[in-house]
Design a protein around this motif. Structure first.
Motif, short mmCIF file in Angstrom:
data_model
loop_
_atom_site.label_atom_id
_atom_site.label_comp_id
_atom_site.label_asym_id
_atom_site.label_seq_id
_atom_site.Cartn_x
_atom_site.Cartn_y
_atom_site.Cartn_z
N THR A 1 0.80 -1.23 0.00
CA THR A 1 0.00 0.00 0.00
C THR A 1 0.84 1.29 0.00
OG1 THR A 1 -0.13 -0.11 2.42
CG2 THR A 1 -1.94 -1.11 1.17
N TYR B 1 -12.16 2.20 -2.77
CA TYR B 1 -11.01 2.59 -3.59
C TYR B 1 -11.39 3.49 -4.76
CZ TYR B 1 -7.82 -0.46 -1.09
OH TYR B 1 -7.04 -1.04 -0.11
N GLU C 1 -10.02 6.71 -4.31
CA GLU C 1 -8.57 6.82 -4.53
C GLU C 1 -8.18 6.45 -5.96
OE1 GLU C 1 -6.51 4.57 -1.56
OE2 GLU C 1 -7.70 5.35 0.09
N TYR D 1 -8.67 -2.72 -11.31
CA TYR D 1 -9.64 -2.45 -10.25
C TYR D 1 -11.07 -2.58 -10.78
CZ TYR D 1 -12.45 0.02 -6.83
OH TYR D 1 -13.42 0.35 -5.92
#
Length: 255
Positions: A108, A177, A180, A192
Motif C-alpha cells: 500500500t 477505492y 482513490e 480495479y
C-alpha cells in the motif's frame, strides 16, 4: 583461465542467490500450505527494509513470488478437499484469512505524488482475499449448520445470515477505492474495474437472497464521484445487476 574463473564466480553467485530466494520463498513447491504462507507474508511484511523494492509483477526475477502469493490453489487445495473435516478446513481458512489481512497492508506504499507504487500487486492481493472470503464464510456457515441440532431453525438462519451480511460489508469496502482512483496507474484502474465486475458478480450469484441495499447506496454514491471510464462502466453494470437481483426477489415474494 581468467574467463573460466569469472564464469565460475558468476555461476556461484547465481546459485547462491537462487538458494537464498528459495529459502525465503519456497517457489519449487506446487502450492504453499498455511505454514509456508505465514512465513512468506511475515518475510514480506517485516523482512524488507523501507527502501528495498518488494517483489513485483513487472520484475521477471520476482514475478513468480507475487503469482505464487496470490495463487488460489494455496487455499483451495485444502478448503476444497472432500476428505478433510469441516472443522479442520475452517481452521485453515481462518489462518489464511489472518495472514491475508496482514498481507493486505504490504503493497500500500505511496510515492511522493500520493500514487500507489505497487497498485497491480496490491489489487492482486486484494482479489486473492475476496476469493478466499467467499470460501471462508461459506465453510463457516456450513459448519454452523452441521453442528446444529436443527439446521433450519430461526436461530441458525439468523447466525448464518449475519455472517453473510459481514461478507457483503467486506466486499463493499472494495468500493472505497473509487475515492482513490487517481492513485492508480491506468493499468491499475483497469484491473480495479475488472475486480468490481468479477467479485461482485460472484458474490451476488452465490448469495442472491442477501441484503445488498448498502452496496446499492455505495454504488450510487461512487457513480457520482468516479471520473474514470472503466470504473464508471463497471459500477453501472453492477448497479444494473443489483436492480435485477432486487426485482427477482420482489417477484419471488409475490409468487
Amino acid at each position: 583461465m581468467n574467463k573460466i574463473k569469472i564464469f565460475l564466480c558468476a555461476l556461484a553467485c547465481i546459485t547462491l542467490t537462487n538458494c537464498e530466494t528459495e529459502e525465503r520463498f519456497p517457489l519449487s513447491k506446487r502450492y504453499w500450505d498455511i505454514k509456508d504462507y505465514e512465513a512468506v507474508v511475515n518475510e514480506l511484511k517485516f523482512g524488507y527494509k523501507s527502501d528495498e523494492k518488494l517483489p513485483t509483477l513487472d520484475d521477471p526475477e520476482t514475478r513468480l513470488i507475487v503469482e505464487k502469493l496470490t495463487d488460489r490453489q494455496n487455499f483451495t487445495v485444502v478448503l476444497g478437499d472432500k476428505e478433510l473435516g469441516i472443522s479442520y478446513k475452517n481452521e485453515a481458512a481462518e489462518a489464511f484469512f489472518k495472514s491475508w489481512r496482514l498481507l493486505n497492508s504490504v503493497y500500500t506504499e505511496l510515492d511522493r505524488k500520493d500514487n500507489y507504487i505497487y497498485d497491480k500487486e496490491m489489487l492482486a492481493v486484494y482479489h486473492f482475499g475476496l476469493d478466499l472470503q467467499l470460501r471462508y464464510f461459506e465453510l463457516g456457515n456450513e459448519e454452523i449448520r452441521v453442528n446444529s441440532d436443527d439446521p433450519n431453525s430461526d436461530e441458525v438462519k439468523a447466525t448464518t445470515d449475519s455472517n453473510v451480511n459481514i461478507l457483503v460489508k467486506n466486499f463493499t469496502n472494495y468500493l472505497d477505492y473509487v475515492n482513490e482512483e487517481k492513485r492508480f496507474s491506468e493499468k491499475g484502474q483497469q484491473i480495479y474495474a475488472e475486480g468490481i465486475k468479477t467479485y461482485f458478480t460472484k458474490l451476488i450469484n452465490r448469495y442472491p437472497e442477501a441484503d445488498f441495499s448498502n452496496v446499492k447506496r455505495k454504488v450510487d454514491l461512487m457513480l457520482k464521484k468516479t471520473k474514470v471510464a472503466p470504473i464508471k462502466s463497471e459500477l453501472s453494470n453492477l448497479n444494473e445487476l443489483l436492480i435485477e437481483n432486487m426485482n427477482r426477489k420482489k417477484q419471488k415474494e409475490v409468487n
